[in-house]
Design an enzyme around this catalytic site. Structure first.
Site, short mmCIF file in Angstrom:
data_model
loop_
_atom_site.label_atom_id
_atom_site.label_comp_id
_atom_site.label_asym_id
_atom_site.label_seq_id
_atom_site.Cartn_x
_atom_site.Cartn_y
_atom_site.Cartn_z
CB CYS A 66 -0.90 0.02 1.23
SG CYS A 66 -1.99 -1.40 1.34
N GLY A 97 0.86 -17.34 -9.52
CA GLY A 97 0.76 -18.21 -10.68
C GLY A 97 0.48 -19.66 -10.40
#
Length: 315
Positions: A135, A257
């Site tokens: 963030c 992934g």
């Protein structure tokens, strides 16, 4: 004969799990939609939606762009805020999931990270705090906490100190830090987080990517650039898990992934103790269940008798 249940067990930061498979934050909500499809107690755990102090409505739409080997998203941490999560979401989770869950925490200042982490760590169902340091730090011009070792160490140290203060009251929980891949040296960031008090690391968060709408001749998503995830980033994630394992002694959670049992084994050999499954959940809601069911046979095919023994085996 190999006991399949014992074969899959791992221990993450002292918390025993039936298997290493964890749906990643932002891809599994609070588990309700998936619990309607199958018994989610088959999971090792799951990391629920990233939580901030105040409710967030997220970024403008469109937020999603498809790719051939993945997905770009810019949801913007949409969530109901920490108090609503404690009052409504955690009791709902308790009805459908009987194991510790991972609480993903986001924030835009060290102080916000501390306050949200303190509140969630005090909840019985929470087994780990997962600090998302991707963030932007509003006090430092918007640079993400996780792209600078000093900023990363600063926020991790502040949260570690706050959680340590809860120990006499039984509220302290292991602190796992989720790292951004958008850095020059992942090992440097990993080492800084460990030195500041992290008890584990999740890596990696999404890469940065975009798509262009050929008809409109403009970026597809409203924020132009979003987080790129999916099968295409597995080699990058494996490389970073491998590099981090060489730099730190704390457990790693591999993420990026993963969509089949073989990917889980690769992540563990690279150095992961547990493995998160992200974008695959959005494509196939049964992805995690299918991976867990396939793990014993897949591991056996490669002569693996106990998953907990292969972590870091590729080094």
């Amino acid at each position: 004969m190999v006991d399949k249940r014992e074969m899959l067990k791992v221990k993450l930061c002292g918390v025993e799990m039936d298997n290493p498979v964890i749906p990643a934050s932002g891809t599994f909500g609070y588990g309700r939609e998936f619990a309607e499809l199958y018994d989610i107690n088959i999971l090792g755990s799951f990391s629920f939606k990233g939580t901030t102090e105040q409710p967030r409505f997220g970024n403008p739409t469109p937020r999603i762009a498809e790719c051939r080997e993945g997905l770009i998203n810019s949801v913007g941490l949409q969530n109901p805020g920490v108090e609503k999560v404690i009052e409504e979401e955690l009791p709902a989770i308790e009805k459908i999931f009987k194991k510790p869950v991972m609480a993903n925490v986001s924030g835009f200042s060290s102080e916000e990270y501390v306050r949200v982490s303190e509140r969630l760590a005090a909840q019985e169902q929470v087994g780990w705090i997962e600090l998302n340091i991707s963030c932007p730090n509003v006090h430092e011009g918007g640079m993400a906490f996780g792209t600078d070792p000093k900023q990363a160490a600063g926020v991790v140290g502040a949260v570690r100190k706050a959680l340590d203060a809860q120990k006499p009251y039984g509220g302290s929980k292991p602190l796992i830090v989720k790292l951004s891949p958008n850095v020059r040296d992942i090992g440097e960031i990993a080492f800084a987080c460990e030195a500041a008090g992290a008890e584990g690391l999740t890596l990696i968060n999404t890469l940065q990517g975009m798509r262009i709408d050929l008809k409109k001749k403009r970026p597809v998503i409203a924020e132009k650039i979003g987080g790129f995830s999916g099968p295409a980033i597995l080699p990058v994630a494996l490389r970073m898990v491998y590099q981090a394992y060489e730099r730190v002694k704390i457990p790693l959670v591999g993420c990026g992934g993963v969509r089949e049992a073989e990917d889980v084994l690769e992540m563990m050999l690279a150095g992961a103790t547990a493995v998160q499954v992200g974008a695959a959940n959005l494509v196939n809601p049964f992805a995690c269940r299918e991976i867990i069911e396939a793990l014993p046979e897949t591991a056996g095919k490669y002569g693996i008798k106990k998953l907990s023994e292969i972590t870091g085996g590729a080094h």
